[in-house]
Design an enzyme around this catalytic site. Structure first.
Site, PDB file in Angstrom:
ATOM      1  CB  CYS A  58       3.929  42.640  -5.633  1.00  0.00           C
ATOM      2  SG  CYS A  58       3.763  42.380  -3.860  1.00  0.00           S
ATOM      3  CG  ASN A 116       2.090  38.428  -6.030  1.00  0.00           C
ATOM      4  OD1 ASN A 116       1.253  38.072  -6.838  1.00  0.00           O
ATOM      5  ND2 ASN A 116       3.063  39.266  -6.369  1.00  0.00           N
ATOM      6  CG  PHE A 129      -0.722  37.464   1.002  1.00  0.00           C
ATOM      7  CD1 PHE A 129      -1.130  37.034  -0.248  1.00  0.00           C
ATOM      8  CD2 PHE A 129      -1.217  36.809   2.118  1.00  0.00           C
ATOM      9  CE1 PHE A 129      -2.019  35.985  -0.385  1.00  0.00           C
ATOM     10  CE2 PHE A 129      -2.101  35.760   1.993  1.00  0.00           C
ATOM     11  CZ  PHE A 129      -2.502  35.345   0.738  1.00  0.00           C
ATOM     12  CB  CYS A 130       3.939  40.915  -1.851  1.00  0.00           C
ATOM     13  SG  CYS A 130       4.562  42.484  -2.426  1.00  0.00           S
ATOM     14  CB  SER A 131       2.734  44.235   2.941  1.00  0.00           C
ATOM     15  OG  SER A 131       4.018  44.805   2.885  1.00  0.00           O
TER      16      SER A 131
END
Length: 146
Positions: A118, A76, A83-85
């Site tokens: 994600c 992630n 970060f993975c939004s």
């Protein structure tokens, strides 16, 4: 707004999160640095992970920008520490009632329980091989976070 930042900081330091420390940059109260000890029973156990938290001028209306400054292998989190939004609550579901403390608690939980759907770095070749992924994450923790 700056008074809220100082209040959150003081609340955090007087009632800290276990295995986490935070400090406000001396010349800029809108930049905080945090250190998280990798959670037990994860590939990150024993590692020290550093984060930079940049608080926007329109906080708490807008969420803080959080980025790992320690290199970390996590599905992630991309190679730049972002970060993975798609799932991050401070991007998609932010409200002024949320706090930086809540963001840090979320990050600690994310280290324990990655979000499967994600993938922040689509170049992971072992995303579907859990054991290989954990081995690589442990190696990176030993290499970059100790």
């Amino acid at each position: 707004m700056e008074s809220r930042i100082h209040k959150e900081f003081n609340d955090f330091t007087s009632n800290s999160i276990e295995n986490c420390s935070i400090e406000m940059q001396s010349d800029n109260s809108f930049i905080w640095n945090a250190a998280i000890l990798g959670p037990l029973e994860t590939p990150y156990e024993g590692g020290y992970f550093f984060l930079r938290i940049t608080i926007p001028e329109d906080y708490p209306i807008k969420p803080p920008n959080v980025q790992f400054t320690t290199k970390i292998y996590h599905q992630n989190i991309n190679p730049d520490g972002k970060f993975c939004s798609y799932h991050c609550f401070w991007k998609d579901n932010w409200s002024a009632a949320k706090t930086i403390r809540g963001v840090i608690e979320y990050i600690i939980d994310l280290l324990k329980n990655p979000i499967a759907d994600c993938n922040a770095d689509h170049n992971f070749d072992d995303i579907n091989d859990t054991e290989k992924f954990k081995r690589t994450a442990r190696i990176w923790t030993q290499r970059y976070a100790m």
